[in-house]
Design an enzyme around this catalytic site. Structure first.
Site, mmCIF file in Angstrom:
data_model
loop_
_atom_site.group_PDB
_atom_site.id
_atom_site.type_symbol
_atom_site.label_atom_id
_atom_site.label_comp_id
_atom_site.label_asym_id
_atom_site.label_seq_id
_atom_site.Cartn_x
_atom_site.Cartn_y
_atom_site.Cartn_z
ATOM 1 N N TYR A 91 0.838 -1.210 0.000
ATOM 2 C CA TYR A 91 0.000 0.000 0.000
ATOM 3 C C TYR A 91 0.870 1.256 0.000
ATOM 4 O O TYR A 91 0.662 2.173 -0.801
ATOM 5 C CB TYR A 91 -0.900 -0.033 1.234
ATOM 6 C CG TYR A 91 -1.762 1.195 1.420
ATOM 7 C CD1 TYR A 91 -2.924 1.366 0.678
ATOM 8 C CD2 TYR A 91 -1.414 2.184 2.346
ATOM 9 C CE1 TYR A 91 -3.715 2.487 0.850
ATOM 10 C CE2 TYR A 91 -2.201 3.306 2.526
ATOM 11 C CZ TYR A 91 -3.359 3.455 1.777
ATOM 12 O OH TYR A 91 -4.134 4.565 1.940
ATOM 13 N N LYS A 109 1.198 4.169 -2.945
ATOM 14 C CA LYS A 109 0.894 5.584 -2.713
ATOM 15 C C LYS A 109 2.128 6.457 -2.963
ATOM 16 O O LYS A 109 2.008 7.608 -3.380
ATOM 17 C CB LYS A 109 0.359 5.782 -1.296
ATOM 18 C CG LYS A 109 -0.994 5.096 -1.058
ATOM 19 C CD LYS A 109 -2.083 5.695 -1.935
ATOM 20 C CE LYS A 109 -3.470 5.197 -1.546
ATOM 21 N NZ LYS A 109 -4.546 5.899 -2.261
HETATM 22 N N1 LIG Z 1 -9.275 6.725 5.683
HETATM 23 C C1 LIG Z 1 -8.013 7.045 5.913
HETATM 24 O O1 LIG Z 1 -7.588 7.242 7.076
HETATM 25 C C2 LIG Z 1 -7.056 7.205 4.773
HETATM 26 C C3 LIG Z 1 -5.723 7.560 5.080
HETATM 27 C C4 LIG Z 1 -4.826 7.721 4.047
HETATM 28 C C5 LIG Z 1 -5.246 7.556 2.733
HETATM 29 N N2 LIG Z 1 -6.532 7.207 2.470
HETATM 30 C C6 LIG Z 1 -6.903 7.062 1.063
HETATM 31 O O2 LIG Z 1 -8.131 7.725 0.836
HETATM 32 C C7 LIG Z 1 -8.863 7.052 -0.191
HETATM 33 C C8 LIG Z 1 -10.251 6.704 0.299
HETATM 34 O O3 LIG Z 1 -10.140 5.933 1.478
HETATM 35 P P1 LIG Z 1 -11.424 5.590 2.351
HETATM 36 O O4 LIG Z 1 -10.960 5.422 3.749
HETATM 37 O O5 LIG Z 1 -12.526 6.522 2.027
HETATM 38 O O6 LIG Z 1 -11.735 4.118 1.779
HETATM 39 P P2 LIG Z 1 -13.115 3.382 1.479
HETATM 40 O O7 LIG Z 1 -12.769 1.924 1.474
HETATM 41 O O8 LIG Z 1 -14.191 3.862 2.386
HETATM 42 O O9 LIG Z 1 -13.436 3.852 -0.010
HETATM 43 C C9 LIG Z 1 -12.691 3.386 -1.100
HETATM 44 C C10 LIG Z 1 -13.637 3.155 -2.257
HETATM 45 O O10 LIG Z 1 -12.859 2.673 -3.366
HETATM 46 C C11 LIG Z 1 -13.610 1.676 -4.009
HETATM 47 N N3 LIG Z 1 -12.744 0.757 -4.754
HETATM 48 C C12 LIG Z 1 -11.898 -0.164 -4.238
HETATM 49 N N4 LIG Z 1 -11.332 -0.860 -5.225
HETATM 50 C C13 LIG Z 1 -11.809 -0.367 -6.390
HETATM 51 C C14 LIG Z 1 -11.593 -0.685 -7.753
HETATM 52 N N5 LIG Z 1 -10.770 -1.674 -8.118
HETATM 53 N N6 LIG Z 1 -12.253 0.034 -8.688
HETATM 54 C C15 LIG Z 1 -13.109 1.031 -8.327
HETATM 55 N N7 LIG Z 1 -13.356 1.360 -7.056
HETATM 56 C C16 LIG Z 1 -12.716 0.667 -6.096
HETATM 57 C C17 LIG Z 1 -14.348 0.949 -2.895
HETATM 58 O O11 LIG Z 1 -15.459 0.220 -3.381
HETATM 59 C C18 LIG Z 1 -14.716 2.099 -1.976
HETATM 60 O O12 LIG Z 1 -16.010 2.595 -2.293
HETATM 61 C C19 LIG Z 1 -8.019 5.853 -0.572
HETATM 62 O O13 LIG Z 1 -7.228 6.185 -1.695
HETATM 63 C C20 LIG Z 1 -7.156 5.632 0.635
HETATM 64 O O14 LIG Z 1 -5.966 4.955 0.331
HETATM 65 C C21 LIG Z 1 -7.437 7.029 3.457
#
Ligand SMILES: NC(=O)c1ccc[n+]([C@@H]2O[C@H](COP(=O)([O-])OP(=O)(O)OC[C@H]3O[C@@H](n4cnc5c(N)ncnc54)[C@H](O)[C@@H]3O)[C@@H](O)[C@H]2O)c1
Length: 261
Positions: free
Chosen positions: A164, A168
């Protein structure tokens, strides 16, 4: 699915049509809703079609315009098909936000080649597919905004998340490279690096005991709390706005002070 009125003016349409991947949950949903409230026509793309439809319902209920598209961002044919559908429904794409990603915790020694390839295919190659699919619209219009969602794990490392964090890190390198290639064409490319944002995926991990509770996490964040999807959506709205037209190639860390790079 909701219908989006077709625009007859390419430049006007390009200025307002936003594609958000991962828009069916968490940060992507919050960004979609914010852009919808700000007057963009939002194409909500997600592997989870029901999640995308739910986000669209919320945008439309708030008076905005949006439509859901189900796809797997790691599959180039599906990305091309979805973007073609967005163009047919709403016109050329002027804004791209890539939030779709998967995050799993696995000690480095236990990461299989299949798991490594899957995370890279969705998080990094999926970002590449989406950017390459929409950039021609922005080049044609002479303007455009790209905002990738990266992660603080690319900045400080992510124990038990080597695949991961590497994916990123690739997104941050892609940001800088595309900024250099596309800034002369009127297009900005930036990324937001979130940390500890309260979303469904994080809550699931809290329930499974994989990550600490929100209360515990808040104690280690200078701001004293976890972030929200709206915190990221506000930063994204700024990067899409006219105020950010001279900002490109940057990583905007939205983390309550938990990492000061
Ligand atoms: N939540 C956190 O603390 C956090 C921290 C750092 C980075 N991020 C990044 O923020 C973004 C959103 O994270 P989140 O926590 O809202 O996650 P989440 O899991 O709630 O949402 C991610 C979405 O991506 C979709 N997805 C996954 N694989 C897919 C694919 N192959 N094709 C199309 N859609 C796909 C999922 O169905 C989901 O709806 C991500 O890029 C994550 O890496 C989140």
């Amino acid at each position: 699915m909701m219908s989006i009125p077709h625009s007859t003016s390419n430049r006007a349409a390009t200025a307002r049509v936003a594609v958000v991947t991962g828009g069916g949950s968490g940060i992507g949903s919050a960004i979609s809703q914010r852009l919808g409230a700000d007057g963009y026509t939002v194409a909500v793309l997600d592997l989870n079609g029901e999640g995308a439809e739910q986000t669209v319902k919320e945008i439309v209920a708030a008076g905005g315009q949006a439509k859901a598209y189900q796809l797997d961002v790691s599959d180039r044919a599906q990305v091309d098909q979805a973007i073609a559908a967005v163009r047919a429904d709403a016109g050329p794409v002027g804004f791209l936000v890539t939030s779709a990603a998967v995050a799993i915790q696995e000690p480095f020694a236990e990461i299989s080649v299949e798991s490594w390839n899957r995370i890279l295919a969705i998080n990094l190659t999926g970002t590449f597919h989406c950017a390459q699919a929409v950039l021609p619209d922005m080049v044609e219009a002479g303007t455009g905004r790209v905002v990738f969602i990266s992660s603080s794990s690319a900045q400080r490392g992510g124990p038990r998340m080597a695949h991961y964090a590497a994916s990123k890190g690739g997104v941050i390198a892609l940001t800088k490279t595309l900024a250099l290639e596309y800034s002369p064409l009127g297009i900005t490319v930036n990324n937001i690096a979130p940390s500890s944002i309260d979303t469904p995926s994080v809550r699931k991990k809290q329930e499974a005991g994989i990550v600490p509770s929100s209360e515990q996490m808040g104690k280690f964040i200078p701001a004293g709390r976890m972030g929200t999807g709206d915190d990221i959506a506000g930063a994204c709205a700024y990067l899409c706005s006219a105020d950010a037209s001279f900002v490109t190639g940057q990583t905007l860390s939205v983390n309550g002070g938990s990492y000061l790079g």
